[in-house]
Motif scaffolding. Structure first.
Motif, PDB file in Angstrom:
ATOM      1  N   LYS A 142       0.913  -1.153  -0.060  1.00 23.96           N
ATOM      2  CA  LYS A 142       0.043  -0.056   0.043  1.00 23.96           C
ATOM      3  C   LYS A 142       0.761   1.217   0.000  1.00 23.96           C
ATOM      4  CE  LYS A 142      -3.215  -2.292   2.836  1.00 23.96           C
ATOM      5  NZ  LYS A 142      -3.732  -2.691   4.318  1.00 23.96           N
ATOM      6  N   PHE A 143       0.500   2.032  -0.759  1.00 22.85           N
ATOM      7  CA  PHE A 143       1.169   3.656  -0.614  1.00 22.85           C
ATOM      8  C   PHE A 143       0.129   4.817  -0.207  1.00 22.85           C
ATOM      9  CE2 PHE A 143       5.051   5.344  -2.279  1.00 22.85           C
ATOM     10  CZ  PHE A 143       5.873   4.325  -2.222  1.00 22.85           C
ATOM     11  N   CYS A 151      -1.148   8.402  -0.632  1.00 25.54           N
ATOM     12  CA  CYS A 151      -1.247   9.546  -1.751  1.00 25.54           C
ATOM     13  C   CYS A 151      -2.058  10.626  -1.208  1.00 25.54           C
ATOM     14  CB  CYS A 151      -2.122   8.708  -2.771  1.00 25.54           C
ATOM     15  SG  CYS A 151      -1.365   7.214  -3.371  1.00 25.54           S
ATOM     16  N   CYS A 160      -3.713  13.884  -1.647  1.00 26.13           N
ATOM     17  CA  CYS A 160      -4.423  14.266  -2.643  1.00 26.13           C
ATOM     18  C   CYS A 160      -5.296  15.613  -2.509  1.00 26.13           C
ATOM     19  CB  CYS A 160      -5.394  13.221  -3.167  1.00 26.13           C
ATOM     20  SG  CYS A 160      -6.302  12.201  -2.013  1.00 26.13           S
ATOM     21  N   HIS A 171       1.989   9.772 -10.698  1.00 29.07           N
ATOM     22  CA  HIS A 171       2.341   8.936  -9.235  1.00 29.07           C
ATOM     23  C   HIS A 171       1.148   7.741  -9.312  1.00 29.07           C
ATOM     24  CE1 HIS A 171       4.565  12.751  -7.418  1.00 29.07           C
ATOM     25  NE2 HIS A 171       5.345  12.178  -8.171  1.00 29.07           N
ATOM     26  N   PHE A 172       0.107   8.168  -9.248  1.00 25.58           N
ATOM     27  CA  PHE A 172      -1.042   7.242  -8.793  1.00 25.58           C
ATOM     28  C   PHE A 172      -0.910   6.241  -9.830  1.00 25.58           C
ATOM     29  CE2 PHE A 172      -3.399  11.048  -7.120  1.00 25.58           C
ATOM     30  CZ  PHE A 172      -2.604  11.323  -6.123  1.00 25.58           C
ATOM     31  N   SER A 179       2.125   3.569  -9.362  1.00 21.14           N
ATOM     32  CA  SER A 179       1.875   2.790  -8.243  1.00 21.14           C
ATOM     33  C   SER A 179       0.607   1.681  -8.827  1.00 21.14           C
ATOM     34  CB  SER A 179       0.996   3.550  -7.113  1.00 21.14           C
ATOM     35  OG  SER A 179       1.895   4.398  -6.394  1.00 21.14           O
ATOM     36  N   LEU A 180      -0.421   1.884  -9.360  1.00 21.67           N
ATOM     37  CA  LEU A 180      -1.253   1.159  -9.785  1.00 21.67           C
ATOM     38  C   LEU A 180      -0.723   0.110 -10.892  1.00 21.67           C
ATOM     39  CD1 LEU A 180      -4.446   3.323 -10.240  1.00 21.67           C
ATOM     40  CD2 LEU A 180      -3.913   1.644  -8.445  1.00 21.67           C
ATOM     41  N   GLU A 218      -2.037  -0.688  -3.697  1.00 20.77           N
ATOM     42  CA  GLU A 218      -3.433  -0.249  -3.190  1.00 20.77           C
ATOM     43  C   GLU A 218      -2.981   1.023  -2.733  1.00 20.77           C
ATOM     44  OE1 GLU A 218      -5.828  -1.223   0.724  1.00 20.77           O
ATOM     45  OE2 GLU A 218      -5.758  -3.148  -0.409  1.00 20.77           O
ATOM     46  N   LEU A 219      -3.894   2.135  -3.391  1.00 18.98           N
ATOM     47  CA  LEU A 219      -3.545   3.398  -2.807  1.00 18.98           C
ATOM     48  C   LEU A 219      -4.443   4.022  -1.714  1.00 18.98           C
ATOM     49  CD1 LEU A 219      -3.601   4.813  -6.561  1.00 18.98           C
ATOM     50  CD2 LEU A 219      -1.619   3.924  -5.311  1.00 18.98           C
ATOM     51  N   TRP A 247       3.766   9.344  -1.522  1.00 18.82           N
ATOM     52  CA  TRP A 247       4.236  10.305  -2.664  1.00 18.82           C
ATOM     53  C   TRP A 247       4.043  11.613  -2.124  1.00 18.82           C
ATOM     54  CZ3 TRP A 247       6.392   8.717  -6.823  1.00 18.82           C
ATOM     55  CH2 TRP A 247       5.841   7.282  -7.460  1.00 18.82           C
ATOM     56  N   PRO A 290      -6.307   9.357  -6.156  1.00 20.11           N
ATOM     57  CA  PRO A 290      -6.218   8.109  -6.427  1.00 20.11           C
ATOM     58  C   PRO A 290      -7.709   7.346  -6.852  1.00 20.11           C
ATOM     59  CG  PRO A 290      -5.560   8.597  -4.415  1.00 20.11           C
ATOM     60  CD  PRO A 290      -6.118   9.664  -4.740  1.00 20.11           C
TER      61      PRO A 290
END
Ligand SMILES: Cc1ncc(COP(=O)(O)O)c(C=O)c1O
Length: 424
Positions: free
Chosen positions: A131-132, A134, A136, A142-143, A146-147, A152-153, A181, A379
């Motif tokens: 998981k990261f 994010c 926002c 960035h998103f 990761s995806l 998982e955001l 991020w 995200p």
């Protein structure tokens, strides 16, 4: 004009008829306007054209290294020293590589998956879930990066001081939360700069993951337009707080010299750098030293580089003025939206009346104005309020920005009135 929330139903209906007729006049103009990506304009990239003259043969030797030949993974000492000066770190903490910073960020994440980072127990690919965090609104690439790795955001609210530390702390006991991020200066799109308090709080987090990593994307580190906003040195803060290997600080010359054809780099601890270089040595014998050489000849030193950035600011300022003036004049009295007033960066972040952003983007599209899709700054493209729109005025001409803002303001009013009348 009175604020819309103060209008009775009849006044709202009359106003809607007026706005609709103004909107329809744009359809006949067959406009082709674009406020989407934050690209430097031709005028801006022209500022660097003499870089090409720097390729002439005056020896091609720098630091007693022939730049035309193999080797020197991590960058020429002189160019590392220049960017160390810009970021306020030691040259031994700088890695120069490739043409743009997104590929370096991708590479660090990619190495985390294939080999693990310095403090990883195992490669991230072996973990069940990664998981990261994010903050926002944030940068869609960035998103999406990761995806593309199957992460998982987790959305984290961005406050005017940086990401909400309270929300971040709630995730620190989860070992699958591997990083965050951050665009810490003139953030994309809100234009905010993290406070010292936020930087220190990020360094004092106690994550369950031993390899929790801060991706510090300092894309706009010297990109002020109105006024500079000093950013604390995250690498030295992490050192002071006993987590020297927690952060990778990225930047590039995409919005200094040539977008996508510049230099990219990161600054990190010597231990991280040594680890990364060991892996990168299998990947390449070295990045383009010819490009480093040309950049060094052209940029010279920090003072010259900052003077060059002033020329960018002079080109960008009238365009940002045009965006803010249009919003102040046409939208501010109506009390239907808010926006941020950035001191630098590439964007104006606009918050429309909740649940109207997608409609505004659609209305603009129908009369020939392209906007970044609503939701892109969140995200999974999920803006829970459907409110944020990222305005990127750098690339079009000033006249086009002015015209685009006229269209946008009418569409903002159109969508707000439509929404208000829906509930009548
Ligand atoms: C926050 C942020 N990071 C990175 C980039 C891309 O940088 P580069 O060209 O160095 O890959 C952008 C471009 O818009 C950006 O806004």
């Amino acid at each position: 004009m009175k604020p819309y929330p103060q209008l009775d139903n009849n006044a709202l209906k009359n106003e809607f008829e007026l706005v609709k007729s103004q909107y329809s006049t744009y359809a006949d103009l067959h406009l082709s306007l674009d406020l989407t990506r934050g690209k430097p304009s031709s005028e801006q990239v022209n500022l660097s054209n003499s870089i090409m003259n720097c390729a002439s043969d005056d020896g091609f030797i720098i630091d007693r290294i022939d730049v035309r030949n193999y080797g020197v993974l991590g960058g020429l000492p002189s160019i590392r020293a220049l960017f160390a000066d810009v970021l306020g770190v030691d040259a031994s903490q700088i890695f120069i590589g490739g043409n743009a910073s997104l590929q370096l960020m991708y590479d660090v994440i990619s190495k985390a998956y294939t080999h693990g980072l310095l403090h990883s127990v195992q490669p991230w690919s072996k973990e069940k879930t990664i998981k990261f965090l994010c903050p926002c609104p944030g940068y869609d690439r960035h998103f999406n990066l990761s995806l593309s790795f199957g992460m998982e955001l987790i959305p984290i609210d961005l406050t005017p001081e940086g990401p909400s530390i309270e929300q971040i702390e709630k995730h620190m006991s989860d070992p699958s939360v591997k990083g965050i991020w951050c665009v810490p200066k003139f953030s994309n799109p809100d234009g905010i700069t993290y406070s010292k308090r936020t930087c220190e709080a990020l360094a004092s987090l106690q994550p369950a993951a031993p390899d929790f990593t801060i991706i510090w994307d300092n894309a706009y580190c010297i990109h002020s337009i109105y006024k500079d906003e000093p950013l604390p040195n995250m690498l030295s803060i992490c050192q002071d707080y006993g987590c020297p290997d927690r952060v990778y600080m990225f930047m590039s010359t995409s919005k200094i010299t040539y977008a996508g054809s510049g230099l990219a780099l990161f600054a990190t601890s010597e231990n991280n750098l040594e680890y990364y270089k060991r892996l990168a040595a299998y990947q390449t014998i070295g990045y383009s030293k010819i490009n480093e050489y040309m950049h060094l000849r052209f940029l010279k030193d920090k003072a010259n580089l900052l003077a060059h950035m002033q020329k960018h600011a002079e080109i960008l300022r009238p365009k940002f003025d045009a965006v803010l003036t249009a919003l102040d004049k046409n939208i501010s009295p109506l009390n239907i939206a808010t926006w941020r007033r950035p001191n630098g960066g590439y964007f104006v972040s606009f918050y429309a009346m909740p649940h109207t952003a997608s409609r505004i983007v659609e209305l603009c599209r129908l009369v020939g104005l392209k906007l970044t899709p609503a939701g892109a700054t969140y995200p999974y493209s999920n803006d829970p309020l459907d409110s944020n729109i990222r305005i990127a005025p750098s690339y079009p001409t000033l006249k086009e920005v002015e015209q685009a803002m006229d269209v946008l303001c009418i569409c903002v009013r159109y969508a707000a009135l439509e929404k208000m009348l829906e509930s009548v």
